[in-house]
Enzyme design. Sequence first.
Site, PDB file in Angstrom:
ATOM      1  N   HIS A 277       1.050  -1.011  -0.062  1.00  0.00           N
ATOM      2  CA  HIS A 277       0.243  -0.498  -0.165  1.00  0.00           C
ATOM      3  C   HIS A 277       1.239   1.215   0.140  1.00  0.00           C
ATOM      4  CE1 HIS A 277      -2.537   2.800   1.525  1.00  0.00           C
ATOM      5  NE2 HIS A 277      -3.699   2.098   1.286  1.00  0.00           N
TER       6      HIS A 277
ATOM      7  N   ASP B 180       2.547  -4.214   7.756  1.00  0.00           N
ATOM      8  CA  ASP B 180       1.827  -4.015   7.761  1.00  0.00           C
ATOM      9  C   ASP B 180       0.775  -4.808   8.218  1.00  0.00           C
ATOM     10  OD1 ASP B 180      -0.528  -2.512   6.740  1.00  0.00           O
ATOM     11  OD2 ASP B 180       0.689  -1.586   4.521  1.00  0.00           O
TER      12      ASP B 180
ATOM     13  N   GLN C 254      -4.496  -5.030   6.389  1.00  0.00           N
ATOM     14  CA  GLN C 254      -5.433  -6.284   6.274  1.00  0.00           C
ATOM     15  C   GLN C 254      -5.624  -7.464   6.530  1.00  0.00           C
ATOM     16  OE1 GLN C 254      -8.359  -5.362   4.142  1.00  0.00           O
ATOM     17  NE2 GLN C 254      -7.174  -3.409   3.476  1.00  0.00           N
TER      18      GLN C 254
ATOM     19  N   LYS D 208     -10.735  -0.916   9.846  1.00  0.00           N
ATOM     20  CA  LYS D 208     -10.957  -1.990   9.560  1.00  0.00           C
ATOM     21  C   LYS D 208     -11.147  -3.148  10.033  1.00  0.00           C
ATOM     22  CE  LYS D 208      -7.189  -0.504   5.901  1.00  0.00           C
ATOM     23  NZ  LYS D 208      -8.278   0.033   4.710  1.00  0.00           N
TER      24      LYS D 208
ATOM     25  N   CYS E 263      -4.549   2.375  -3.928  1.00  0.00           N
ATOM     26  CA  CYS E 263      -3.339   2.860  -2.802  1.00  0.00           C
ATOM     27  C   CYS E 263      -2.434   2.261  -3.231  1.00  0.00           C
ATOM     28  CB  CYS E 263      -3.909   3.313  -1.526  1.00  0.00           C
ATOM     29  SG  CYS E 263      -4.611   4.349  -1.240  1.00  0.00           S
TER      30      CYS E 263
HETATM   31  C1  LIG Z   1      -2.428  -2.839   3.792  1.00  0.00           C
HETATM   32  C2  LIG Z   1      -3.140  -1.216   3.714  1.00  0.00           C
HETATM   33  N1  LIG Z   1      -2.103  -0.730   4.641  1.00  0.00           N
HETATM   34  C3  LIG Z   1      -1.756   0.577   4.958  1.00  0.00           C
HETATM   35  C4  LIG Z   1      -3.615   1.002   4.903  1.00  0.00           C
HETATM   36  C5  LIG Z   1      -3.700   2.186   5.296  1.00  0.00           C
HETATM   37  O1  LIG Z   1      -4.054   2.102   6.124  1.00  0.00           O
HETATM   38  P1  LIG Z   1      -4.928   3.704   6.968  1.00  0.00           P
HETATM   39  O2  LIG Z   1      -5.530   4.467   5.630  1.00  0.00           O
HETATM   40  O3  LIG Z   1      -6.220   3.935   7.416  1.00  0.00           O
HETATM   41  O4  LIG Z   1      -3.792   4.510   7.680  1.00  0.00           O
HETATM   42  C6  LIG Z   1      -4.565   0.640   4.236  1.00  0.00           C
HETATM   43  C7  LIG Z   1      -5.863   1.005   4.029  1.00  0.00           C
HETATM   44  O5  LIG Z   1      -5.966   1.781   3.433  1.00  0.00           O
HETATM   45  C8  LIG Z   1      -3.960  -0.550   3.595  1.00  0.00           C
HETATM   46  O6  LIG Z   1      -5.279  -1.718   3.368  1.00  0.00           O
END
Ligand SMILES: Cc1ncc(COP(=O)(O)O)c(C=O)c1O
Lengths: 148, 148, 411, 411
Positions: free
Chosen positions: C124, C201, C204, C227, C367
């Site tokens: 991401h 990370d 998910q 999430k 993203c």
């Molecule tokens: C794999 C992953 N990493 C990071 C994020 C970032 O999360 P957030 O936007 O809540 O900071 C997301 C979701 O948008 C994600 O799916």
Amino acid sequence: MDLDALYQEIILDHYRSPHHAGLREPFESEVHHVNPTCGDEVTLRVHLAADGTVEDVSYAAEGCSISQASASVMTDLVIGRPLDAALETHAAFLELMQGKGQVVPDEDVLEDGIAFAGVAKFPARVKCALLSWMAFKDAALQAQGEPS
Amino acid sequence: MDLDALYQEIILDHYRSPHHAGLREPFESEVHHVNPTCGDEVTLRVHLAADGTVEDVSYAAEGCSISQASASVMTDLVIGRPLDAALETHAAFLELMQGKGQVVPDEDVLEDGIAFAGVAKFPARVKCALLSWMAFKDAALQAQGEPS
Amino acid sequence: MDGLLSDLEVIRKDFPILGRTVANDLPLVYLDSANTSQKPQVVIDAMVDHLENHNANIARAMHTLGAESTEAFEAARDKVAAFLNAPSRDEVIFTKNATEALNLVARTFPLGPGDRVVITEMEHHSNIVPWQLACERSGASLSWFGLTDDGQLDLSNIDSLLVPGVKVVALTWVSNMLGTINPVAEIARRAHEIGAVVVLDASQAAPQLPVDVQAVGADFVAFTGHKVVGPTGIGVLWGRTEALDALPPFLGGGEMIATVSMEKSTWAPIPHKFEAGTPPIVEAVGLGAAVEYLSHVGLDRIHAHEQAITRYLLDGLASVGGVSVLGPLDASLRGGAVSFELAGVHPHDVAQLLDSRGIAVRAGHHCAKPAHKRFGVQSTTRASSYLYTTPAEIDALIDGLEYTKSYFKVS
Amino acid sequence: MDGLLSDLEVIRKDFPILGRTVANDLPLVYLDSANTSQKPQVVIDAMVDHLENHNANIARAMHTLGAESTEAFEAARDKVAAFLNAPSRDEVIFTKNATEALNLVARTFPLGPGDRVVITEMEHHSNIVPWQLACERSGASLSWFGLTDDGQLDLSNIDSLLVPGVKVVALTWVSNMLGTINPVAEIARRAHEIGAVVVLDASQAAPQLPVDVQAVGADFVAFTGHKVVGPTGIGVLWGRTEALDALPPFLGGGEMIATVSMEKSTWAPIPHKFEAGTPPIVEAVGLGAAVEYLSHVGLDRIHAHEQAITRYLLDGLASVGGVSVLGPLDASLRGGAVSFELAGVHPHDVAQLLDSRGIAVRAGHHCAKPAHKRFGVQSTTRASSYLYTTPAEIDALIDGLEYTKSYFKVS
Ligand SMILES: Cc1ncc(COP(=O)(O)O)c(C=O)c1O
Ligand SMILES: Cc1ncc(COP(=O)(O)O)c(C=O)c1O
């Protein structure tokens, strides 16, 4: 909320006339501890005898009734005792403070320290009661040459 | 939600057979614009005549039906017109798109562009419709030698 | 269907929004949970109760409300620590989202010229950009694992990627685009052999798998509240005590200090060192209720449900001509986010058509532009399920895709 | 009493927590609003409605819920822009609190050896520590305005402090400890003459004064949601467009990019450039409702109310032997936070005694250790009022102080 359970007469007595207050020589270690939330502080010195007896604990503390009284009671309980025994008392006091009011203190071990049983029900004040005890442990271990 | 208000036949026609597509020479300026949210992109070139007429607008676009159709309609409206007039049309289209469905478009000014009136009711799609128009304005001002 | 949550209908009742209608009175079919999850009543109620009855600032306040609020906030830390099987509650840092958690590490981890950071092509943006910025600032260099054609990490060159000099290996546990579940424990083991720290990370992963930070052996693990059926405005960085202690502070301000003078300040121990300013208090209360709710349902059961639904979804998509799925086609290798193309119709238009039938999916690059680029696509449509998703909702999606094709006259 | 809100009883009904009892059924007397404010029903309801009916991620989602959520989030930006009289809505950046807003500027503003940053001795730690860290990183030097004995900024050496080479002047509009309202417009004018940018910490100003960013002439203004009857988890950084454009990004991740490749990324325009990751969505909705609520009551009326209550409080405190107040004694020069000492009783013990009577005040250094040190005190008791505070609550406080004295047997 039972105010008198917190401010026991024993605590107020120690607060008004703290025992062993002031900074003295000789000492092997000196530490400075702070309660970051309120700014209460204590500077504390430990003097160990060659045989491991806690010869003296001297301190300059700025803080509330609970923290001042706690320092006074602590010095009564550790001065003149073998370090091991003093650290056991430390552990017993810590357990009491972290017990959320559920731990029944042993008067034989904690003496005047049992007056702090009520403090354990006031989470915001537990740190006050522990400040000088934590400083003592830190300083004692340093005096003994262990890493703190 | 009225799908057919969004996907007017005019829009789908332009989408299926876009006008003036492809990158051509000559050109004075080339820009690359992206819709950061979805990744739709357009590379767009402007060729201005010495008298300020928009001689040609050529483009390579990747994107949805709305953004593709919008590029096609835009080129119809600006090619061959004085730059000032083309920028006025740009302003009229922008006003329509930002009007949340409340602005009544002037067919004399926007011609096929009036088919986008329905898009203004879909906030998420407004950016799609504006992508190539914003690129055109940026490129045209650069071609004219103004800071973009 | 095997693996479905047996109490699915009861669970759905916990989520008020699922009773909503959209698009001319059609029932909502919410297939965008990888983007953000819906919230059960118990989370909303916990937040409301806090705001109406216990609201106060924490730590600094000695009065009754302050004690109640502090207790609620710190209880949330305990719940998150339990959710992650963290060895110590002090290792749980509350941030504003996963993005801040990842940036915290990337901003503070000491890097210099010659050092290397390894990421992957399926990250991401929130686990790419912070490392690009960190490398730019420090002179370190960035390299990455590529992807195989079926959307897995290409580990064939792991020996040349994980070499001495690599200081950080940062990767996603589960891909938000391809759905791939990565062999993170194995990669962590390899990374530790060369002395690198491992940043996972789990944005998910945390919603759908049991996350055990001790078993996986990472140094840092990040996830985000919204999430895991919690609110926005809160995320979590877990870190091993020694790893967190080794980092300098990130944001400076109230609550993260031991003492402050005009000339110099010193820092509080973790977790407070990394929680400058008033933290997300009511959000922590909501997050605590959320992870408790998920644990109560059971992460193993949720995982099984997600896999059953995903299998059904993959089968359904295979029945629609012109659909091609990105990422593993075997549901047991992946999480519940499925990105796909529909030949001849742009994802925006797919999403729009589905929305007109009450079906919420995501269209775009999610993203994850580099992963899209890797597969030569600019954007995709993504359907993502969660513990409240029913097979009937997948049926609605498949019908909607057929309708989309007929609307746009593609065959 | 002159200046009191005429509809005070109606306003109190808007705040559910004010109906609570504490400490053996005594009514709550909440005098800790400078720490965090209580929330009106309308804010809680707006958040609940969002969570139950419109929850979705923003910007990236094209479906109905996504459009509704995006609209609610961006409407909150409009409301905050109006609240600040900002020339452009794009100048409103949502952060997690004031602390992050101040750190954002301190982390990204370009500083180098020889540059100077000027702050004041009455800053909250959140406007001290970020600048200490920035100076340490960059080699810039930090200096500060001192304080007069009555708790005002000592401007006598302004000519030697504000000299060429000063790049940033960062100060609080209203002190959270001394209550002092600083002449920020005048200082901003002087700072601009030497080419410095001006950063205002409006955390205590925004709740109680009309804040007009154009009139005050600053470059950056920060405040925090939870002190303006909004939720935790959200703060605001306002900046002039050119000032914000000139800063590099802070956190990297989703939503703040124009495009990302593995090698390189480019940035979205403001405000998104500074809003990496999923923003505090439901918190923005709450904050929007909050500033609308305050504007509806009227910031001028709130300010008059605060001054009336503060005057009454100062009079009350003057009647208690052994009390000494820090900061200006003239209510018209200050905000509604009053810190004081009670001879012979430590602030913790004062707060504890008051709490036993249902009265919530703060004891400690209030994240302003240097200001406490300046006045030679280690900690103080602070009573702080807000639009819902009544004169009867001040009476309760004064009675409580007399009781405290008798309990601890001080005269
Ligand atoms: C794999 C992953 N990493 C990071 C994020 C970032 O999360 P957030 O936007 O809540 O900071 C997301 C979701 O948008 C994600 O799916
Ligand atoms: C003057 C001042 N600045 C900054 C802050 C920090 O606000 P927050 O903790 O919400 O970041 C506060 C409140 O704690 C404050 O009173």
